[in-house]
Design an enzyme around this catalytic site. Structure first.
Site, PDB file in Angstrom:
ATOM      1  N   GLY A 193       0.789  -1.228   0.000  1.00 19.71           N
ATOM      2  CA  GLY A 193       0.000   0.000   0.000  1.00 19.71           C
ATOM      3  C   GLY A 193       0.819   1.274   0.000  1.00 19.71           C
ATOM      4  NE  ARG A 216      -3.663   3.470 -10.493  1.00 19.09           N
ATOM      5  CZ  ARG A 216      -3.589   4.636  -9.896  1.00 19.09           C
ATOM      6  NH1 ARG A 216      -3.156   5.687 -10.559  1.00 19.09           N
ATOM      7  NH2 ARG A 216      -3.921   4.786  -8.632  1.00 19.09           N
ATOM      8  CB  CYS A 256     -17.725   5.217 -27.289  1.00 14.54           C
ATOM      9  SG  CYS A 256     -17.163   5.482 -28.964  1.00 14.54           S
TER      10      CYS A 256
HETATM   11  N1  LLP Z   1      -1.308  -7.024  -0.665  1.00 14.53           N
HETATM   12  C1  LLP Z   1      -2.618  -7.208  -0.868  1.00 14.53           C
HETATM   13  C2  LLP Z   1      -3.318  -8.234  -0.096  1.00 14.53           C
HETATM   14  C3  LLP Z   1      -3.301  -6.402  -1.796  1.00 14.53           C
HETATM   15  O1  LLP Z   1      -4.590  -6.588  -1.984  1.00 14.53           O
HETATM   16  C4  LLP Z   1      -2.584  -5.420  -2.535  1.00 14.53           C
HETATM   17  C5  LLP Z   1      -3.245  -4.585  -3.524  1.00 14.53           C
HETATM   18  C6  LLP Z   1      -1.207  -5.276  -2.291  1.00 14.53           C
HETATM   19  C7  LLP Z   1      -0.605  -6.092  -1.350  1.00 14.53           C
HETATM   20  C8  LLP Z   1      -0.341  -4.293  -3.026  1.00 14.53           C
HETATM   21  O2  LLP Z   1      -0.728  -2.971  -2.809  1.00 14.53           O
HETATM   22  P1  LLP Z   1       0.194  -1.773  -3.388  1.00 14.53           P
HETATM   23  O3  LLP Z   1       1.510  -1.830  -2.668  1.00 14.53           O
HETATM   24  O4  LLP Z   1       0.347  -2.005  -4.840  1.00 14.53           O
HETATM   25  O5  LLP Z   1      -0.589  -0.559  -3.079  1.00 14.53           O
HETATM   26  N2  LLP Z   1      -5.728  -1.033  -9.007  1.00 14.53           N
HETATM   27  C9  LLP Z   1      -5.552  -0.117  -7.906  1.00 14.53           C
HETATM   28  C10 LLP Z   1      -4.829  -0.729  -6.742  1.00 14.53           C
HETATM   29  C11 LLP Z   1      -5.450  -2.011  -6.235  1.00 14.53           C
HETATM   30  C12 LLP Z   1      -4.704  -2.651  -5.118  1.00 14.53           C
HETATM   31  C13 LLP Z   1      -5.225  -3.995  -4.806  1.00 14.53           C
HETATM   32  N3  LLP Z   1      -4.498  -4.663  -3.786  1.00 14.53           N
HETATM   33  C14 LLP Z   1      -4.858   1.150  -8.418  1.00 14.53           C
HETATM   34  O6  LLP Z   1      -4.514   1.204  -9.588  1.00 14.53           O
HETATM   35  O7  LLP Z   1      -4.683   2.090  -7.673  1.00 14.53           O
END
Ligand code: LLP
Length: 429
Positions: free
Chosen positions: A248, A330, A360
């Site tokens: 995150g 995004r 579209c």
């Molecule tokens: N661990 C788990 C259990 C997760 O569900 C996620 C992301 C991560 C780690 C990695 O999170 P990161 O470090 O990438 O923030 N499509 C969205 C983001 C969706 C994240 C889903 N889970 C976007 O483009 O902002």
């Protein structure tokens, strides 16, 4: 390093001139371009924050699942956080050892659970259990294979939604989210796990959401989980080997370097709590996706045409490009803003342009950007290395974009775009 400019103003990634890369590879546009060396360096920088303490950086494969990206990260010692049987198969094929893989997901299918249990000598590092109900399912599948599988309990700390400081679509650690074992059910879950002979509790995890821009809520969630770990240690779980504080770590999409906390700051915040709880013998796992790859990928698009209109409330100016919301969703999905810059910088006055794609839908809109009066042939959408290609679709009959991988100052690989002919053939059935 993210993009830079050459002396004559050309946009560079990985030291290479992007306009030349797109022209010489023949990949065409829209094309994602990634800097593999910078992705590896990002992982090395994050590893330093652990200062030699036992840890695992389990890269969240969903952010960018290109094999070359996974291999680059595996080469730096990263493991993987996977969310499907296919991502698990991919991580294994990219030489990530089963022990270094954790598997999250609220609705894992039986064949996916079977694959996680069956690989390597002892199955993967941990299946992350996301509900009390999942415990019996994993126990039954492990019993059927005559194996004891390692699991971790992913806890939903019921953080106040307002504390999560991110878009509602990507906040996961609050009371109404489908993710994780609700904090009030953790006692019951741990009792069930203790009574299940084919599962072994090796970890506790949490992941409260994505694109976090301060460490406060991350640290609070880590505190909850480390406290439970401390009680468990005192009581019954001698097998507990790690706490996983999730991913995150937010990215600075606005490009105001310094204003946003760095990925290493999240790790340091978790380590402070780990020390305070006296649990330094446990390994600390984190699951970053975005922060390892976002800044090291761009989406290059061609300018198709301009459109000018004298609207009722003033002059309107659109720049229409050949990348759309199907290539990078995004902005449409999370109202995310990615900077857009010309590949070849023009001197002279700039104007605000509304940059839009060909799809579209009114949501196929990348926002307003200051660009030259004559913006040139190509633009780059920055910070597109995470959740770009992996979320792309063929909506509107548009072929998936090409991907170009840079390493060692040259083009290492080009994945050609899917063809229109193939799309037509497949839809014809
Ligand atoms: N661990 C788990 C259990 C997760 O569900 C996620 C992301 C991560 C780690 C990695 O999170 P990161 O470090 O990438 O923030 N499509 C969205 C983001 C969706 C994240 C889903 N889970 C976007 O483009 O902002």
């Amino acid at each position: 390093m993210p993009t830079t400019r050459s002396d004559v103003g050309n946009l560079l990634l990985g030291g290479l001139d992007l306009a030349a890369v797109v022209a010489e590879t023949g990949a065409g546009t829209p094309s994602y371009v990634y800097d593999l060396d910078a992705i590896a360096a990002e992982a090395r920088a994050l590893a330093l924050a652990f200062e030699g303490a036992p840890h695992l950086v389990a890269y969240a494969v969903k952010a960018n699942s290109a094999g070359l990206v996974l291999r680059a990260l595996a080469g730096e010692g990263c493991g993987a956080d996977v969310v499907s049987g296919a991502e698990l198969a991919l991580a294994l094929a990219c030489a990530i050892p089963p022990d270094r893989i954790v598997y999250s997901g609220v609705a894992k299918l039986d064949p996916e659970i079977d694959r996680a249990i069956g690989c390597g000598e002892r199955g993967i590092g941990a299946i992350q259990l996301e509900s009390v109900e999942e415990i019996a399912r994993v126990e039954a599948r492990a019993a059927a294979q005559g194996r004891r599988v390692r699991v971790s309990a992913r806890i939903n700390p019921a953080a106040p939604a307002s504390s999560l400081e991110t878009h509602a679509h990507i906040a996961t650690g609050h009371d109404e989210a489908k993710f994780g074992i609700p904090i009030d059910d953790v006692g019951a879950a741990l009792d069930r796990i203790a009574k299940a002979p084919h599962v072994e509790l090796v970890g506790l995890s949490v992941h409260i959401g994505s694109q976090l821009t301060s460490t406060g809520a991350y640290a609070a969630a880590a505190r909850e989980v480390f406290r439970i770990a401390r009680h468990l240690r005192g009581a019954r779980a001698a097998s507990l080997a790690f706490v996983d504080t999730g991913g995150g770590f937010g990215v600075d999409y606005e490009g105001t370097r310094g204003a946003v906390v760095r990925p290493a700051d999240f790790v340091r915040a978790a380590r402070v709590i780990q020390r305070e709880e006296g649990l330094e013998d446990l390994a600390l796992y984190v699951e970053p996706g975005r922060s390892l790859v976002a800044a090291h990928g761009v989406l290059v698009a061609r300018v198709v045409q301009e459109k000018h209109a004298t609207g009722r409330s003033g002059e309107r100016r659109w720049l229409m490009i050949d990348a759309g919301m199907n290539d990078l969703i995004r902005p449409a999905l999370y109202q995310a803003r990615h900077r857009i810059v010309p590949l070849v910088a023009e001197r002279g006055p700039t104007l605000p342009w509304r940059v839009v794609g060909p799809v579209c839908e009114s949501s196929d809109d990348f926002g307003e950007h200051e660009l030259p009066r004559a913006p040139g042939e190509h633009v780059a959408i920055l910070d597109a290395g995470a959740y770009g290609f992996t979320m792309a679709s063929a909506y509107n009959g548009r072929a998936l974009p090409a991907e170009i991988f840079l390493a060692g100052g040259r083009v290492a690989h080009v994945s050609a775009r899917a063809t229109e002919e193939r799309w037509v053939r497949e839809r014809l059935m």
